[in-house]
Write an enzyme that holds these catalytic residues in place. Structure first.
Site, PDB file in Angstrom:
ATOM      1  N   GLU A 183      10.565  -8.975   1.837  1.00  0.00           N
ATOM      2  CA  GLU A 183      10.844  -9.708   3.323  1.00  0.00           C
ATOM      3  C   GLU A 183       9.979 -10.871   2.925  1.00  0.00           C
ATOM      4  OE1 GLU A 183       6.876  -9.155   6.207  1.00  0.00           O
ATOM      5  OE2 GLU A 183       7.929  -7.619   5.212  1.00  0.00           O
ATOM      6  N   LYS A 214       6.718   0.352  10.747  1.00  0.00           N
ATOM      7  CA  LYS A 214       6.090  -0.429  10.122  1.00  0.00           C
ATOM      8  C   LYS A 214       3.947  -0.084  10.094  1.00  0.00           C
ATOM      9  CE  LYS A 214       4.169  -4.881   9.119  1.00  0.00           C
ATOM     10  NZ  LYS A 214       4.262  -6.918   9.273  1.00  0.00           N
TER      11      LYS A 214
END
Length: 208
Positions: free
Chosen positions: A38, A126
């Site tokens: 990411e 998350k």
């Protein structure tokens, strides 16, 4: 994107201060076996980093954009070649705009936020900042949410990664304990050494 099949159950988080260093970091991680990355949009020229990494790594690479805050962020990241998006939370703009064409890991901490993220079709929640509650908090959350895939992020070293996986995390997101200063121009050989230690530690957990 199958989180259970991420190499070493690891999502690397690249948050740099220099675009060229950030790109080198993404490519080095991939070379060393950490192939899910990411790139935080707080990195200078993050979209350029994603574009260049996509060109180098090809269409099948698990390459995403992080710190996505708005629908515009999501659209621009998709245009740059991101294959998934990661948010620190769920604002109204993301909730109401058509920003979910790509898989999303939506940030949440409380049970209400977990429900909201799930209702918006999150690929996974998350758990952020995971350091506030630790593995014990994730274990407690999984009692009411046994079917929700959780990816804890925040302050996770190899020992904590193993602990989170042991209580049911599908993967962990890791930044500085793995990436170090590489995305700001730090030594890539040191990055390779950290990756080797991380792989060794997580291989034991994945195999257990």
């Amino acid at each position: 994107m199958n989180l259970n099949e991420l190499p070493y159950r690891t999502l690397a988080i690249v948050r740099g201060t220099d675009r060229h260093a950030a790109l080198r970091t993404v490519l080095t991680l991939a070379e060393e076996g950490i192939t899910a990355t990411e790139v935080s949009l707080t990195t200078p020229d993050a979209l350029w980093v994603i574009e260049q990494a996509r060109r180098e790594l090809g269409p099948q690479a698990t390459l995403g954009a992080g710190t996505v805050l708005t629908g515009e962020d999501a659209a621009r990241a998709a245009d740059a070649g991101a294959s998934f998006l990661v948010t620190p939370g769920l604002g109204e703009d993301l909730r109401h705009r058509a920003a979910f064409e790509l898989p999303m890991l939506i940030g949440a901490l409380t049970p209400s936020e977990v429900i909201a993220a799930s209702e918006c079709g999150a690929l996974a929640v998350k758990l952020f900042p995971a350091s506030l509650g630790g593995p014990g908090y994730l274990k407690a959350l999984r009692d009411p949410f046994p079917a929700v895939p959780f990816v804890p992020v925040g302050g996770i070293d190899a020992a904590l990664a193993r602990a989170y996986l042991a209580v049911g995390a599908v993967a962990v997101g890791v930044g500085s304990p793995l990436v170090g200063d590489a995305a700001g121009g730090g030594d890539l050989d040191a990055l390779r050494e950290r990756v080797a230690r991380w792989r060794a530690a997580l291989t034991e957990e994945v195999a257990a």
